[in-house]
Design an enzyme around this catalytic site. Structure first.
Site, mmCIF file in Angstrom:
data_model
loop_
_atom_site.group_PDB
_atom_site.id
_atom_site.type_symbol
_atom_site.label_atom_id
_atom_site.label_comp_id
_atom_site.label_asym_id
_atom_site.label_seq_id
_atom_site.Cartn_x
_atom_site.Cartn_y
_atom_site.Cartn_z
ATOM 1 C CB CYS A 101 -0.920 -0.025 1.219
ATOM 2 S SG CYS A 101 -1.969 1.416 1.343
ATOM 3 C CB CYS A 137 -0.729 2.101 5.763
ATOM 4 S SG CYS A 137 -1.451 0.581 5.116
ATOM 5 C CB CYS A 185 -4.647 -1.332 1.845
ATOM 6 S SG CYS A 185 -3.641 -1.436 3.337
ATOM 7 C CB CYS A 212 -5.079 2.170 5.579
ATOM 8 S SG CYS A 212 -4.580 2.209 3.861
ATOM 9 C CG ASP A 236 21.015 -3.113 -14.564
ATOM 10 O OD1 ASP A 236 21.516 -4.178 -14.944
ATOM 11 O OD2 ASP A 236 20.489 -2.969 -13.444
#
Lengths: 242, 449
Positions: free
Chosen positions: B212, B215, B234, B237, B360
């Site tokens: 999340c 949170c 989530c 929350c 990369d």
């Protein structure tokens, strides 16, 4: 045929830059050597029986994810440290390597404590150290060229003079861009900033772990694999840096 | 007032574009860079010649296709447009596009500007141009080495737009965009797909954000469309997908793409779920800007794939597809499509590591190349080319593919000829950005021979 178990610590959180390639590499090589290999994923809060684990691997993560991991890891740090001292092979890349030290000091000055296994610390300094890297390491007694790609803002400094780096930087930055050291080697534990991922292009290091795991199981593996493609990939990077 | 420097900048820019074209190049960055050096306010002044609106499109994947679709809609309506070319999405490339569409005095006006903008160039471009809308496609792993991590990219863009008053058009299925109304304080419109026949409950390993944004707790998904796109919540929350303003429904990916937005039925010759998102995004932008439904429908139906977006060639009587790949999600989508093809196939992949490709190349290990091993009997050969051909071959080897089928040939022309010489019914030419135009040129030459 023996069965090897490799713990992949926090695969959902600590897996940047293709680091899981290290596990694919170990698993395939063990299979080609006629062995069985299970990659056991360990998530936040999972129980890990290190007695039934032949090796552990942890990759890099972002700051946010690293904090979650640290909170979880410190509940089992004593057990892990004991296993490392007993020779448990382990590979910690980038963020996981930093976690082995005493602390990480972020760019805004916040200090995040580490597991304090070793007398080393990491400071986030301006500018990221990015690019292909070539180091010379001593693996199983013989000098070996190791290539990879590094990308880190943190600079790691050794405070304990007894600590041994994984190798000497020939091209690139390494631990801190200043003292020509790269990574850490302690018994069968390797900490390193090298992505790429590290093991596929450096079969000598992959085999170092395989031999260490086999030795602890008291089995001998002495077949050599055909590393033709591995060698070409390794040499392409060497040539680029020459 | 007549400005000699501005004239000089425009003349130089236009001459360089013409010169580069004559030499067979793309003429995309250098003209803009040099012209801005001669006359720094050039981009700012030329952008004031847009009488309608500027649209900015950013995000990891799908920028080019979304822009091409939106441009097709704008042109279908008969409007004039400034639109930067595929991939030339840094400030210099955008400047070049304005120069190309300008007259020598820098006074020609256009109705719209459609700016495909590299994620790191959003902030500097906003200093110069204020768009009507910013549309974001998605945030996946892409060329991480340029910016550090994905979190930084997201932060870079969200803080650049904060307080600008610009309206945002966002992907509701991407958890990295779900907290933007509070994060930026801006008006946010959301597009997304409802439950489709192609969703699944588990997803691949290299998901970008399972946690999340508010949170830090792990998100729960009711389903994934692909990668981290899907319906999430989530448990800690309660944060979840934003309410959809534009809903794509009844998605079909059989023989092209078809879906509905309300009573607007869209059909396209493009393929794959990722292109369905591009169509939905472009249609959302057009609907929100007041374009008619018939216009949108017609433009999308007649749109052809662009260079490297599944471009199709017939060489020696056989089908050849050219596909640009630049990150794990795009690569996986291409692999899914490729394994869905029942023909025997020759596979070529050129992996370069120049700045525009991403230095990369570790990302190839975040892909599901193992998918190919499942239908290995259909693969005649895997020809690896480009600067990092060894790394590509290594990835195929560790995916469990037969090493006798893997060939390393760094030179593109030799490698493509070798691939076309294999006996498969279809040939797939995959390549990273800086190999794209070279590969395309080789294919065109072979086709016309």
């Amino acid at each position: 045929m023996a069965k090897f178990v490799i713990a992949h610590m926090y695969p959902d959180l600590m897996n940047l830059y293709g680091d899981r390639g290290n596990l694919i590499c170990l698993q395939k090589r063990l299979e080609w050597l006629g062995q069985e290999c299970e990659i056991r994923k360990c998530f936040l809060g999972d129980q890990v029986d290190l007695g039934k684990t032949d090796m552990f691997f942890m990759g890099g993560g972002s700051d946010r994810e690293q904090e979650l991991v640290f909170q979880d890891l410190r509940t089992r740090s004593e057990e892990l440290w004991q296993a490392v001292q007993d020779g448990l092979p382990g590979l910690c890349i980038c963020g996981a390597y930093q976690l082995l030290g005493e602390f990480y000091k972020a760019a805004d000055g916040t200090i995040m404590p580490g597991l304090a296994f070793f007398g080393l610390h990491t400071v986030a300094e301006p500018g990221r150290l990015i690019g292909n890297i070539l180091i010379e390491a001593e693996i199983d007694g013989s000098p070996s060229s190791i290539v990879g790609f590094e990308n880190h803002g943190g600079r790691t400094y050794f405070d304990d003079p007894e600590l041994k780096p994984l190798g000497k930087v020939l091209r690139g930055f390494g631990n801190n861009g200043k003292d020509k050291t790269e990574g850490l080697l302690y018994r069968n534990l390797v900490g390193s900033y090298l992505h790429g991922p590290l093991l596929p292009k450096n079969p000598v290091l992959a085999d170092f772990f395989i031999h260490a795991m086999a030795e602890r199981k008291r089995i001998s593996i002495d077949v050599r694999l055909d590393d033709g493609i591995e060698t070409i990939a390794h040499q392409q990077v060497e040539k680029m840096l020459a | 007032m007549f400005k000699i420097r501005k004239l000089l900048a425009l003349v130089t820019g236009k001459a360089l574009i013409a010169l580069s074209r004559a030499l067979g190049g793309q003429g995309t960055n250098l003209p803009g860079r040099l012209a801005s050096f001669i006359y720094p306010p050039l981009l700012s002044e030329l952008s004031r010649n847009i009488t309608g609106a500027c649209f900015m499109v950013t995000g990891t994947n799908g920028k080019t296709t979304t822009c091409n679709l939106a441009a097709a809609i704008i042109r279908e309506q008969g409007f004039s447009i400034v639109h930067n070319q595929a991939g030339a999405n840094m400030l210099a490339g955008i400047t070049t596009a304005f120069i190309q569409n300008s007259d020598l005095l820098g006074q020609r006006t256009h109705d719209y500007a459609l700016l495909e903008t590299d994620e790191a160039n959003v902030a500097p471009l906003l200093q110069i141009i204020k768009p009507r809308y910013i549309l974001i496609t998605n945030f996946f792993r892409d060329q991480l080495d340029r910016y550090g991590e994905l979190d930084i990219t997201v932060k870079l863009i969200s803080s650049a737009v904060k307080g600008t008053g610009i309206e945002l058009i966002l992907n509701a299925d991407d958890p990295l965009q779900s907290n933007w109304p509070s994060l930026t304080g801006l008006k946010c419109l959301y597009y997304g797909f409802d439950h489709t026949a192609y969703d699944n409950l588990d997803s691949a390993d290299s998901r970008e954000c399972r946690y999340c944004m508010l949170c830090g707790h792990e998100l729960e998904y009711s389903y994934y469309h692909y990668a981290q796109l899907g319906r999430f919540q989530c448990p800690h929350c309660g944060h979840h997908n934003q309410q959809l303003d534009y809903v794509g429904s009844e998605l079909s990916l059989e023989d092209g793409i078809a879906f509905k937005i309300g009573d607007l039925h869209l059909e396209s010759r493009l393929q794959g779920f990722y292109n369905a998102y591009n169509i939905l995004a472009a249609a959302t932008l057009a609907l929100e800007s007041g374009f008619g439904k018939d216009i949108i429908k017609r433009a999308i139906a007649s749109h052809q794939p662009a260079a490297g977006r599944m471009e199709n060639f017939i060489i020696g009587g056989k089908q050849v597809f050219l596909i640009l790949v630049k990150n794990p999600t795009g690569f996986d989508q291409s692999l899914a499509m490729l394994t869905g093809d029942i023909h025997t196939k020759n596979i070529f992949m050129a992996l370069n590591d120049n700045a525009a490709d991403g230095r990369d190349i570790s990302w190839i290990w975040d892909t599901q190349v193992e998918l190919l091993a499942r239908s290995e009997e259909k693969i005649t050969g895997l020809i690896c080319s480009g600067q990092r051909s060894g790394d590509m071959a290594l990835r195929f080897k560790y995916a469990g593919l037969d090493t006798s089928k893997i060939v390393i040939e760094p030179y593109l022309r030799k490698a493509i000829e070798r691939t076309l010489g294999l006996e498969g019914q279809v040939t797939y030419i995959l390549c990273t950005y800086t190999a794209l135009f070279a590969c395309r040129k080789i294919l065109l030459r072979l086709r016309d021979r």
